[in-house]
Design a protein around this motif. Structure first.
Motif, PDB file in Angstrom:
ATOM      1  N   VAL A 133      67.693  31.216  25.546  1.00 42.77           N
ATOM      2  CA  VAL A 133      67.924  32.722  25.981  1.00 42.77           C
ATOM      3  C   VAL A 133      68.265  32.497  27.301  1.00 42.77           C
ATOM      4  CG1 VAL A 133      68.175  35.187  24.723  1.00 42.77           C
ATOM      5  CG2 VAL A 133      68.025  33.144  23.810  1.00 42.77           C
ATOM      6  N   VAL A 134      68.752  33.767  27.673  1.00 43.81           N
ATOM      7  CA  VAL A 134      68.794  34.105  29.132  1.00 43.81           C
ATOM      8  C   VAL A 134      69.245  35.696  28.994  1.00 43.81           C
ATOM      9  CG1 VAL A 134      69.516  34.468  31.230  1.00 43.81           C
ATOM     10  CG2 VAL A 134      69.953  32.513  30.219  1.00 43.81           C
ATOM     11  N   ILE A 135      67.766  36.356  29.437  1.00 45.48           N
ATOM     12  CA  ILE A 135      67.778  37.715  29.740  1.00 45.48           C
ATOM     13  C   ILE A 135      67.460  38.477  31.006  1.00 45.48           C
ATOM     14  CG2 ILE A 135      66.378  39.756  28.943  1.00 45.48           C
ATOM     15  CD1 ILE A 135      64.710  38.164  26.714  1.00 45.48           C
ATOM     16  N   CYS A 136      69.049  39.350  31.702  1.00 49.88           N
ATOM     17  CA  CYS A 136      69.206  39.265  32.356  1.00 49.88           C
ATOM     18  C   CYS A 136      68.714  41.489  32.457  1.00 49.88           C
ATOM     19  CB  CYS A 136      70.382  39.663  33.263  1.00 49.88           C
ATOM     20  SG  CYS A 136      71.389  37.636  32.967  1.00 49.88           S
ATOM     21  N   ILE A 137      67.423  41.392  32.910  1.00 45.31           N
ATOM     22  CA  ILE A 137      67.586  43.354  33.086  1.00 45.31           C
ATOM     23  C   ILE A 137      68.018  43.987  34.796  1.00 45.31           C
ATOM     24  CG2 ILE A 137      65.705  44.163  33.016  1.00 45.31           C
ATOM     25  CD1 ILE A 137      64.096  41.888  31.650  1.00 45.31           C
ATOM     26  N   ILE A 138      68.444  44.531  34.455  1.00 48.75           N
ATOM     27  CA  ILE A 138      69.109  45.588  35.799  1.00 48.75           C
ATOM     28  C   ILE A 138      67.623  46.556  35.583  1.00 48.75           C
ATOM     29  CG2 ILE A 138      71.242  46.844  36.859  1.00 48.75           C
ATOM     30  CD1 ILE A 138      72.822  45.321  34.319  1.00 48.75           C
ATOM     31  N   ALA A 139      67.470  46.473  36.869  1.00 53.70           N
ATOM     32  CA  ALA A 139      66.154  47.443  36.931  1.00 53.70           C
ATOM     33  C   ALA A 139      66.017  47.963  37.695  1.00 53.70           C
ATOM     34  CB  ALA A 139      65.533  46.272  37.032  1.00 53.70           C
ATOM     35  N   ASP A 140      65.728  49.616  37.660  1.00 51.39           N
ATOM     36  CA  ASP A 140      66.290  50.906  38.275  1.00 51.39           C
ATOM     37  C   ASP A 140      64.978  51.407  38.322  1.00 51.39           C
ATOM     38  OD1 ASP A 140      66.683  52.995  39.936  1.00 51.39           O
ATOM     39  OD2 ASP A 140      67.280  54.501  38.432  1.00 51.39           O
ATOM     40  N   LYS A 141      63.940  51.082  39.295  1.00 50.20           N
ATOM     41  CA  LYS A 141      62.465  51.334  40.052  1.00 50.20           C
ATOM     42  C   LYS A 141      62.060  51.419  38.790  1.00 50.20           C
ATOM     43  CE  LYS A 141      64.943  55.178  42.831  1.00 50.20           C
ATOM     44  NZ  LYS A 141      65.275  56.401  43.223  1.00 50.20           N
ATOM     45  N   ILE A 142      61.542  50.572  38.260  1.00 48.52           N
ATOM     46  CA  ILE A 142      60.878  49.933  37.447  1.00 48.52           C
ATOM     47  C   ILE A 142      59.372  49.144  38.189  1.00 48.52           C
ATOM     48  CG2 ILE A 142      60.146  48.209  36.189  1.00 48.52           C
ATOM     49  CD1 ILE A 142      62.710  48.029  34.801  1.00 48.52           C
ATOM     50  N   THR A 143      58.274  50.610  37.405  1.00 49.05           N
ATOM     51  CA  THR A 143      57.485  49.282  38.119  1.00 49.05           C
ATOM     52  C   THR A 143      56.274  48.314  38.301  1.00 49.05           C
ATOM     53  OG1 THR A 143      55.049  50.186  36.573  1.00 49.05           O
ATOM     54  CG2 THR A 143      55.707  51.224  38.420  1.00 49.05           C
ATOM     55  N   GLN A 144      55.421  48.131  39.234  1.00 46.00           N
ATOM     56  CA  GLN A 144      54.729  46.608  39.523  1.00 46.00           C
ATOM     57  C   GLN A 144      54.711  46.037  37.709  1.00 46.00           C
ATOM     58  OE1 GLN A 144      56.366  44.017  41.174  1.00 46.00           O
ATOM     59  NE2 GLN A 144      55.610  42.682  39.795  1.00 46.00           N
ATOM     60  N   ALA A 145      54.194  47.048  37.587  1.00 40.46           N
ATOM     61  CA  ALA A 145      53.020  46.457  36.770  1.00 40.46           C
ATOM     62  C   ALA A 145      53.810  46.353  34.942  1.00 40.46           C
ATOM     63  CB  ALA A 145      52.348  47.949  36.096  1.00 40.46           C
ATOM     64  N   ASN A 146      54.885  48.166  35.184  1.00 39.94           N
ATOM     65  CA  ASN A 146      56.002  47.413  34.167  1.00 39.94           C
ATOM     66  C   ASN A 146      56.300  45.900  34.349  1.00 39.94           C
ATOM     67  OD1 ASN A 146      54.570  49.822  32.224  1.00 39.94           O
ATOM     68  ND2 ASN A 146      56.467  51.114  33.619  1.00 39.94           N
ATOM     69  N   LYS A 147      57.331  45.971  35.512  1.00 34.63           N
ATOM     70  CA  LYS A 147      57.898  44.770  35.178  1.00 34.63           C
ATOM     71  C   LYS A 147      56.975  43.764  34.708  1.00 34.63           C
ATOM     72  CE  LYS A 147      61.031  44.899  38.987  1.00 34.63           C
ATOM     73  NZ  LYS A 147      61.312  44.645  40.421  1.00 34.63           N
ATOM     74  N   ASN A 148      55.484  43.132  35.114  1.00 30.65           N
ATOM     75  CA  ASN A 148      54.847  42.533  34.513  1.00 30.65           C
ATOM     76  C   ASN A 148      54.356  43.041  33.308  1.00 30.65           C
ATOM     77  OD1 ASN A 148      53.878  41.480  36.782  1.00 30.65           O
ATOM     78  ND2 ASN A 148      52.073  42.333  37.876  1.00 30.65           N
ATOM     79  N   LYS A 149      54.429  43.536  32.155  1.00 34.22           N
ATOM     80  CA  LYS A 149      53.904  43.990  30.818  1.00 34.22           C
ATOM     81  C   LYS A 149      55.947  43.043  30.217  1.00 34.22           C
ATOM     82  CE  LYS A 149      51.553  47.256  28.857  1.00 34.22           C
ATOM     83  NZ  LYS A 149      51.407  48.493  29.173  1.00 34.22           N
ATOM     84  N   ILE A 150      56.563  43.471  31.082  1.00 31.54           N
ATOM     85  CA  ILE A 150      57.651  43.488  30.414  1.00 31.54           C
ATOM     86  C   ILE A 150      57.471  41.341  30.410  1.00 31.54           C
ATOM     87  CG2 ILE A 150      60.311  43.007  30.414  1.00 31.54           C
ATOM     88  CD1 ILE A 150      60.090  45.515  31.755  1.00 31.54           C
TER      89      ILE A 150
END
Length: 314
Positions: A40-57
């Motif tokens: 499964v390839v999950i592509c995330i179009i991200a808008d101003k997500i903090t690094q902390a939340n990116k790490n949690k994702i």
């Protein structure tokens, strides 16, 4: 469009910082119900997500069969997007999916970040898309079933669209990326938004329905069980047959919390709202619940949002 049996399933989601937690929950529900042998390839179009939340994702979705790719939207293309308190610029990113995806991907499944997938999404992925731009589920609001419905397209007659043309909900889409790219559909939809702002009520969903009218095919409604379906007392009040209605109510494949009341917000009375918490416990936000203190915080956030001040997800 050649898609082999061993092709990875490409899932796309869009989120800003406030939707980091719901996006992780949506994608975790996909992973939990797909075969562990299927990539499964999950592509995330991200808008101003903090690094902390990116790490949690990333932590939430870390599995041997899962690849995460981050996509950066071209904000300049959406300068005429109509936003509001409930609709942010991130809501329009699905228009750009075929442009943002790497060239090697010819097909993708788009999921709103307020859905929970209960079934194996391989079945949806393997549905034949043929020459359609998208596969989708008709909008279940009886007032938006057709483009000519009261909540359909206000200008369908000027556009020359037949009144019985069905209107789809954009929360779950199987996208023919190859055809979309070839016909430069993103730009056509963007142009529609720019030229028809006085008619647009349901944001990019209106624009997609106007441009793709008659060029999409209908999915089993269980693939996008929208919140409005629970407001009807029986199938006779809907556009569904009795069998379809019962399937959507009792055996949905994807639950879509499509109203403004979300499980992670105050006031959600959706009968399947606890599903969200079942899958949030598979993420880095495990254990998150609307506690008394959080209720107070959410009320403060809601009051401040009305004054134009926004906050990250707590």
């Amino acid at each position: 469009m050649l898609v082999t049996e061993k092709s990875p399933i490409v899932i796309v989601g869009c989120a800003d910082d406030n939707y980091s937690m719901p996006l992780a929950t949506t994608m975790s529900s996909v992973i939990a119900n797909v075969s562990s042998q299927r990539q499964v390839v999950i592509c995330i179009i991200a808008d101003k997500i903090t690094q902390a939340n990116k790490n949690k994702i990333l932590k939430s979705l870390k599995k041997p069969n899962v690849i995460i790719e981050w996509l950066i939207p071209d904000y300049a293309k959406l300068t005429n997007a109509i936003i509001s308190r409930h609709i942010t610029i991130a809501s329009y990113y699905r228009i750009l999916i075929p442009e943002l995806l790497p060239e090697k991907y010819q097909k993708a499944i788009y999921l709103d970040s307020d859905v929970i997938v209960k079934a194996n999404i391989e079945k949806l992925w393997d549905t034949e898309i043929a020459d359609n731009y998208v596969l989708a589920v008709r909008d279940m609001d009886i007032d938006a079933t057709y483009v000519s419905s009261s909540k359909g397209l206000q200008n369908y007659q000027q556009l020359g669209i037949a009144p019985d043309c069905k209107y789809f909900n954009g929360g779950v889409l199987v996208i023919n990326v190859e055809k979309w790219r070839r016909d430069n559909l993103s730009q056509e939809i963007i142009n529609y938004i720019s030229n028809n702002q006085q008619y647009i009520r349901w944001h990019d969903q209106d624009a997609m329905n106007a441009v793709i009218a008659g060029k999409w095919s209908e999915l089993d409604p269980r693939w996008n069980s929208q919140a409005v379906i629970h407001s009807y007392s029986s199938w006779k009040e809907t556009s569904l047959t009795e069998e379809m209605y019962n399937n959507v109510i009792n055996d949905s494949y994807i639950v879509h919390f499509s109203s403004s009341a979300k499980p992670w917000k105050l006031g959600c009375k959706h009968p399947n709202r606890m599903l969200f918490f079942q899958y949030i416990d598979l993420t880095a936000w495990a254990g998150w619940r609307i506690t008394f203190i959080r209720k107070l915080w959410l009320k403060v956030k809601d009051m401040m949002k009305k004054k134009g001040i926004s906050f990250s997800q707590a």
